[in-house]
Enzyme design. Sequence first.
Site, PDB file in Angstrom:
ATOM      1  N   ASP A   1       0.962  -1.291   0.047  1.00 27.79           N
ATOM      2  CA  ASP A   1       0.145  -0.030   0.164  1.00 27.79           C
ATOM      3  C   ASP A   1       0.791   1.517   0.307  1.00 27.79           C
ATOM      4  O   ASP A   1       2.085   1.009  -0.117  1.00 27.79           O
ATOM      5  CB  ASP A   1      -0.806  -0.019   1.369  1.00 27.79           C
ATOM      6  CG  ASP A   1      -2.342   0.688   1.059  1.00 27.79           C
ATOM      7  OD1 ASP A   1      -2.489   1.456   0.001  1.00 27.79           O
ATOM      8  OD2 ASP A   1      -3.193   0.420   1.727  1.00 27.79           O
TER       9      ASP A   1
ATOM     10  N   ASP B   1      -9.979   3.533  -3.620  1.00 18.23           N
ATOM     11  CA  ASP B   1     -10.734   2.427  -3.128  1.00 18.23           C
ATOM     12  C   ASP B   1     -12.114   2.043  -3.783  1.00 18.23           C
ATOM     13  O   ASP B   1     -12.721   3.166  -3.980  1.00 18.23           O
ATOM     14  CB  ASP B   1     -10.763   2.476  -1.765  1.00 18.23           C
ATOM     15  CG  ASP B   1      -9.610   2.245  -1.005  1.00 18.23           C
ATOM     16  OD1 ASP B   1      -8.469   2.214  -1.897  1.00 18.23           O
ATOM     17  OD2 ASP B   1      -9.445   2.159   0.227  1.00 18.23           O
TER      18      ASP B   1
ATOM     19  N   GLU C   1      -0.973   1.480  -5.395  1.00 16.70           N
ATOM     20  CA  GLU C   1      -0.406   2.917  -5.491  1.00 16.70           C
ATOM     21  C   GLU C   1      -1.559   3.840  -5.701  1.00 16.70           C
ATOM     22  O   GLU C   1      -1.486   4.963  -5.852  1.00 16.70           O
ATOM     23  CB  GLU C   1       0.872   2.848  -6.280  1.00 16.70           C
ATOM     24  CG  GLU C   1       1.548   4.242  -6.515  1.00 16.70           C
ATOM     25  CD  GLU C   1       0.945   5.073  -7.492  1.00 16.70           C
ATOM     26  OE1 GLU C   1       1.583   6.130  -7.746  1.00 16.70           O
ATOM     27  OE2 GLU C   1       0.134   4.745  -8.268  1.00 16.70           O
ATOM     28  N   TRP C   2      -2.709   3.226  -6.138  1.00 17.35           N
ATOM     29  CA  TRP C   2      -4.037   3.701  -6.193  1.00 17.35           C
ATOM     30  C   TRP C   2      -3.901   4.703  -7.610  1.00 17.35           C
ATOM     31  O   TRP C   2      -4.885   5.783  -7.866  1.00 17.35           O
ATOM     32  CB  TRP C   2      -4.327   4.830  -5.182  1.00 17.35           C
ATOM     33  CG  TRP C   2      -4.589   4.518  -3.693  1.00 17.35           C
ATOM     34  CD1 TRP C   2      -4.553   3.245  -3.387  1.00 17.35           C
ATOM     35  CD2 TRP C   2      -3.670   4.999  -2.806  1.00 17.35           C
ATOM     36  NE1 TRP C   2      -4.278   2.804  -2.142  1.00 17.35           N
ATOM     37  CE2 TRP C   2      -3.851   4.130  -1.655  1.00 17.35           C
ATOM     38  CE3 TRP C   2      -2.974   6.326  -2.606  1.00 17.35           C
ATOM     39  CZ2 TRP C   2      -3.086   4.497  -0.531  1.00 17.35           C
ATOM     40  CZ3 TRP C   2      -2.538   6.737  -1.414  1.00 17.35           C
ATOM     41  CH2 TRP C   2      -2.544   5.709  -0.142  1.00 17.35           C
ATOM     42  N   GLY C   3      -3.064   4.435  -8.549  1.00 18.29           N
ATOM     43  CA  GLY C   3      -3.058   5.035  -9.696  1.00 18.29           C
ATOM     44  C   GLY C   3      -2.512   6.291  -9.720  1.00 18.29           C
ATOM     45  O   GLY C   3      -2.555   6.993 -10.821  1.00 18.29           O
TER      46      GLY C   3
HETATM   47  C1  GLA Z   1      -5.892   1.387   1.528  1.00 14.86           C
HETATM   48  C2  GLA Z   1      -6.012   0.302   0.244  1.00 14.86           C
HETATM   49  C3  GLA Z   1      -7.276  -0.488   0.602  1.00 14.86           C
HETATM   50  C4  GLA Z   1      -7.014  -1.224   1.887  1.00 14.86           C
HETATM   51  C5  GLA Z   1      -6.768  -0.159   3.012  1.00 14.86           C
HETATM   52  C6  GLA Z   1      -6.438  -0.702   4.168  1.00 14.86           C
HETATM   53  O1  GLA Z   1      -7.030   2.339   1.346  1.00 14.86           O
HETATM   54  O2  GLA Z   1      -6.209   1.044  -0.973  1.00 14.86           O
HETATM   55  O3  GLA Z   1      -7.366  -1.343  -0.378  1.00 14.86           O
HETATM   56  O4  GLA Z   1      -5.873  -1.815   1.906  1.00 14.86           O
HETATM   57  O5  GLA Z   1      -5.760   0.760   2.463  1.00 14.86           O
HETATM   58  O6  GLA Z   1      -5.943   0.291   5.437  1.00 14.86           O
END
Ligand code: GLA
Length: 408
Positions: free
Chosen positions: A173, A228, A206-208
Amino acid sequence: MGSGLRSTTAVAVLAVILGIFLFSLSAAAPSWRRRRVRSQAERSNNRLGMTPPMGWNSWNHFQCNINEQVIKETADFVASSRLSSLGYNYINIDDCWAEMNRDSKGNLVANAVTFPSGIKSLADYVHSKGLRIGIYGDAGTKTCSLKMPGSHGYEEQDAKKYAAWGIDYLKYDNCNNNEIGPKERYSKMSKALLASGRKIFYSLCEWGQDDPATWAFKIGNSWRTTGDIKDEWESVVSLADQNNKWAKYARPGGWNDPDMLEVGNGGMTNEEYRSHFSLWALMKAPLLIGCDVRSMSNMTLEILSNTEVIAVNQDELGVQGKKVKSKGGLEVWAGPIKGKKVVVLLWNRGVFQASITAHWSDIGLQSSTIVKVRDLWKHYTIPNVKGELTAAVDSHACKMYVLTPQKQ
Ligand code: GLA
């Protein structure tokens, strides 16, 4: 000429011939095959993820309310149900599995209250069921929940620990990381995993933010392209669009990841979940179940167990299907699969039932091509279809087909 020199020359000549042969093969191949040849040369790593990973992850349903009992019972269910034989074989623990502090030697330690037997023992248990185990870490100083230490500065030590525990998959993450850029942070863990002595699937979370699709293939096996997911229809729609943008970067060994499945968590209708699952399968997304499988409904199990839809996701070409037509929320998504077949999704994002048409020109077929149409949700086949495919599609529902060209 000495015999040593002769054989060296012969080897060099052979290498050149082989090089020319491989080059001409790849130049003559269609673009997806060229991409594949190139991809094998580019990738640094572990040869894992030749098809998108499938399994389960604790986060979407349990968030931080996890413990070893939940993980074990999930593994029991997956192993004893048809899910394992369908390919769902990773059991992945997300955030909140560790103590707040490392031990005196700097090691991560499992939370003593919720994981009293430790991760090694849990990994042994999951492996004894014929499944693989995944774990979660963070490229910063603390994980996103702020309940665990991150791996920044401890990459090698943590990777070695994961390997020693028998971990097969790491979701890594991106929280609390202000110091260095993502490429550097994520590469460090990649190298550490490769040096750990165990093959560990590496999932970049890395959420893009820094367009990982354009650089992560060299270091990992999948990369999040989005923030997310939420258990809501609007979230599925938005994530599908965001992930679609990066379609050309997905290939065997490295996949775009629009986040884990919400199917079965209760916030959407079954039709919406069917659309969610179909799109993720077509986009070659990781299929990580995110509900409590121990208590899921028969309908949820049925959606997650559709072998024909799963086969699209696991198709060996590994080409991500994409949006090819969109008008007023009525969309056609399509992509090639093995054997010159085409997968087609007619998706109604609108609020009324509507008729949606895929013309052969929309989906890369010659107008004269006659195909056999297989409906992947209704499980029937229509022979001799030519030129276009039209269906009435309910609001928020989809139809998914595989088109097989007939010999003419
Ligand atoms: C981030 C990630 C999620 C999850 C949470 C856990 O938001 O993107 O998929 O793993 O952390 O805290």
